[in-house]
Design a protein around this motif. Structure first.
Motif, PDB file in Angstrom:
ATOM      1  N   ILE A 266       0.905  -0.917   0.223  1.00  0.00           N
ATOM      2  CA  ILE A 266      -0.141   0.123   0.486  1.00  0.00           C
ATOM      3  C   ILE A 266       0.512   1.430   0.482  1.00  0.00           C
ATOM      4  N   ASP A 267       0.942   2.027  -0.935  1.00  0.00           N
ATOM      5  CA  ASP A 267       1.675   3.503  -1.653  1.00  0.00           C
ATOM      6  C   ASP A 267       0.741   4.336  -0.690  1.00  0.00           C
ATOM      7  N   LEU A 268       1.134   5.067   0.167  1.00  0.00           N
ATOM      8  CA  LEU A 268       0.147   6.099   1.281  1.00  0.00           C
ATOM      9  C   LEU A 268       1.568   7.427   0.235  1.00  0.00           C
ATOM     10  N   ARG A 269       1.736   7.647  -0.108  1.00  0.00           N
ATOM     11  CA  ARG A 269       3.254   8.526  -0.366  1.00  0.00           C
ATOM     12  C   ARG A 269       2.127  10.014  -0.509  1.00  0.00           C
ATOM     13  N   PRO A 270       1.120   9.611  -1.632  1.00  0.00           N
ATOM     14  CA  PRO A 270      -0.399  10.645  -2.573  1.00  0.00           C
ATOM     15  C   PRO A 270      -1.167  10.919  -1.223  1.00  0.00           C
ATOM     16  N   VAL A 271      -0.866  10.367   0.343  1.00  0.00           N
ATOM     17  CA  VAL A 271      -1.813  10.526   0.943  1.00  0.00           C
ATOM     18  C   VAL A 271      -1.842  12.445   1.465  1.00  0.00           C
ATOM     19  N   ASP A 272      -2.746  13.002   1.392  1.00  0.00           N
ATOM     20  CA  ASP A 272      -2.181  14.197   2.469  1.00  0.00           C
ATOM     21  C   ASP A 272      -2.577  14.363   3.704  1.00  0.00           C
ATOM     22  N   PHE A 273      -3.670  13.511   3.990  1.00  0.00           N
ATOM     23  CA  PHE A 273      -3.708  13.410   5.827  1.00  0.00           C
ATOM     24  C   PHE A 273      -4.451  12.166   6.444  1.00  0.00           C
ATOM     25  N   MET A 274      -3.752  11.295   6.911  1.00  0.00           N
ATOM     26  CA  MET A 274      -4.467  10.341   7.802  1.00  0.00           C
ATOM     27  C   MET A 274      -4.405   9.959   9.382  1.00  0.00           C
ATOM     28  N   ASP A 275      -6.074   9.553   9.662  1.00  0.00           N
ATOM     29  CA  ASP A 275      -5.833   9.676  11.682  1.00  0.00           C
ATOM     30  C   ASP A 275      -5.723   8.321  11.372  1.00  0.00           C
ATOM     31  N   CYS A 276      -6.925   7.742  12.871  1.00  0.00           N
ATOM     32  CA  CYS A 276      -6.934   6.665  13.410  1.00  0.00           C
ATOM     33  C   CYS A 276      -7.555   6.048  12.730  1.00  0.00           C
ATOM     34  N   ALA A 277      -8.679   6.908  11.782  1.00  0.00           N
ATOM     35  CA  ALA A 277      -9.260   5.588  10.788  1.00  0.00           C
ATOM     36  C   ALA A 277      -8.693   4.604   9.658  1.00  0.00           C
ATOM     37  N   GLY A 278      -6.866   5.436   9.576  1.00  0.00           N
ATOM     38  CA  GLY A 278      -6.789   4.342   8.414  1.00  0.00           C
ATOM     39  C   GLY A 278      -5.430   3.950   9.191  1.00  0.00           C
ATOM     40  N   VAL A 279      -5.096   4.269  10.426  1.00  0.00           N
ATOM     41  CA  VAL A 279      -4.655   3.278  11.315  1.00  0.00           C
ATOM     42  C   VAL A 279      -5.344   2.021  11.232  1.00  0.00           C
ATOM     43  N   ARG A 280      -6.486   2.193  11.637  1.00  0.00           N
ATOM     44  CA  ARG A 280      -7.175   0.716  12.061  1.00  0.00           C
ATOM     45  C   ARG A 280      -7.425   0.441  10.807  1.00  0.00           C
ATOM     46  N   LEU A 281      -7.870   1.162   9.789  1.00  0.00           N
ATOM     47  CA  LEU A 281      -8.257  -0.028   8.002  1.00  0.00           C
ATOM     48  C   LEU A 281      -6.447  -0.820   7.773  1.00  0.00           C
ATOM     49  N   LEU A 282      -6.092  -0.216   8.085  1.00  0.00           N
ATOM     50  CA  LEU A 282      -4.215  -0.336   8.026  1.00  0.00           C
ATOM     51  C   LEU A 282      -4.186  -1.753   8.403  1.00  0.00           C
ATOM     52  N   ASN A 283      -4.302  -2.127  10.326  1.00  0.00           N
ATOM     53  CA  ASN A 283      -3.842  -2.604  10.548  1.00  0.00           C
ATOM     54  C   ASN A 283      -5.194  -4.244  10.233  1.00  0.00           C
ATOM     55  N   ARG A 284      -6.468  -3.571   9.480  1.00  0.00           N
ATOM     56  CA  ARG A 284      -7.696  -4.484   9.610  1.00  0.00           C
ATOM     57  C   ARG A 284      -6.719  -5.646   8.195  1.00  0.00           C
ATOM     58  N   ALA A 285      -6.097  -4.923   7.217  1.00  0.00           N
ATOM     59  CA  ALA A 285      -5.631  -5.149   6.079  1.00  0.00           C
ATOM     60  C   ALA A 285      -5.188  -5.927   6.399  1.00  0.00           C
ATOM     61  N   ARG A 286      -3.672  -6.010   7.434  1.00  0.00           N
ATOM     62  CA  ARG A 286      -3.131  -6.703   7.701  1.00  0.00           C
ATOM     63  C   ARG A 286      -3.879  -8.040   8.524  1.00  0.00           C
ATOM     64  N   ALA A 287      -4.211  -7.649   9.038  1.00  0.00           N
ATOM     65  CA  ALA A 287      -4.800  -9.028  10.233  1.00  0.00           C
ATOM     66  C   ALA A 287      -5.422 -10.073   8.751  1.00  0.00           C
ATOM     67  N   ARG A 288      -6.339  -9.352   7.954  1.00  0.00           N
ATOM     68  CA  ARG A 288      -6.919 -10.359   6.592  1.00  0.00           C
ATOM     69  C   ARG A 288      -6.055 -10.547   5.919  1.00  0.00           C
ATOM     70  N   SER A 289      -4.527  -9.764   5.767  1.00  0.00           N
ATOM     71  CA  SER A 289      -3.602 -10.766   4.784  1.00  0.00           C
ATOM     72  C   SER A 289      -3.098 -11.173   5.638  1.00  0.00           C
ATOM     73  N   SER A 290      -2.572 -11.726   6.313  1.00  0.00           N
ATOM     74  CA  SER A 290      -1.757 -12.786   7.110  1.00  0.00           C
ATOM     75  C   SER A 290      -1.729 -14.056   6.822  1.00  0.00           C
ATOM     76  N   SER A 291      -0.950 -14.761   6.604  1.00  0.00           N
ATOM     77  CA  SER A 291      -0.433 -16.115   6.211  1.00  0.00           C
ATOM     78  C   SER A 291       0.905 -16.169   6.186  1.00  0.00           C
TER      79      SER A 291
END
Length: 121
Positions: free
Chosen positions: A53-78
């Motif tokens: 996931i490329d976040l370089r073009p992201v202008d702003f991220m709050d805790c909702a962004g952290v939550r979705l990244l944690n979710r994606a990591r948990a779902r892709s972990s294996s």
């Protein structure tokens, strides 16, 4: 896979060697996160997903962004799946590396060279 028009913060999705590159942009917050979560859930539905996931073009991220990244990591972990982030923005890096959050994401500063997919045996 092309993101639906309602997912405005997903700029691009394409294969990158043996992984899937997802470029996010704009503001990742409580208003935009649900659409991104739904889109990423579609990519990670089968586990064993290697997401970059490329976040370089992201202008702003709050805790909702952290939550979705944690979710994606948990779902892709294996054994064969993982989540890596590309991030250079000071504020976003500060959030992702905050010691009290203990996120421990694999964070890269640039797009790595693609690794060719391995042939199925």
């Amino acid at each position: 896979m092309t993101p639906p028009p309602s997912v405005i913060c997903v700029k691009e999705v394409r294969p990158h060697g043996d992984c899937t590159l997802v470029v996010l942009c704009g503001e990742i917050d409580i208003h935009t996160a649900p659409g991104i979560i739904e889109f990423l859930d579609g990519l990670t539905h089968a586990n064993d997903t290697d997401l970059l996931i490329d976040l370089r073009p992201v202008d702003f991220m709050d805790c909702a962004g952290v939550r979705l990244l944690n979710r994606a990591r948990a779902r892709s972990s294996s054994p064969h799946g993982r989540l890596r982030l590309i991030c250079t923005g000071h504020a976003t890096l500060h959030l992702l590396r905050h010691p009290q959050l203990r996120l421990d994401f694999e964070i890269l500063s640039e797009l790595p060279a693609p690794v060719p997919p391995q042939a199925a045996a």
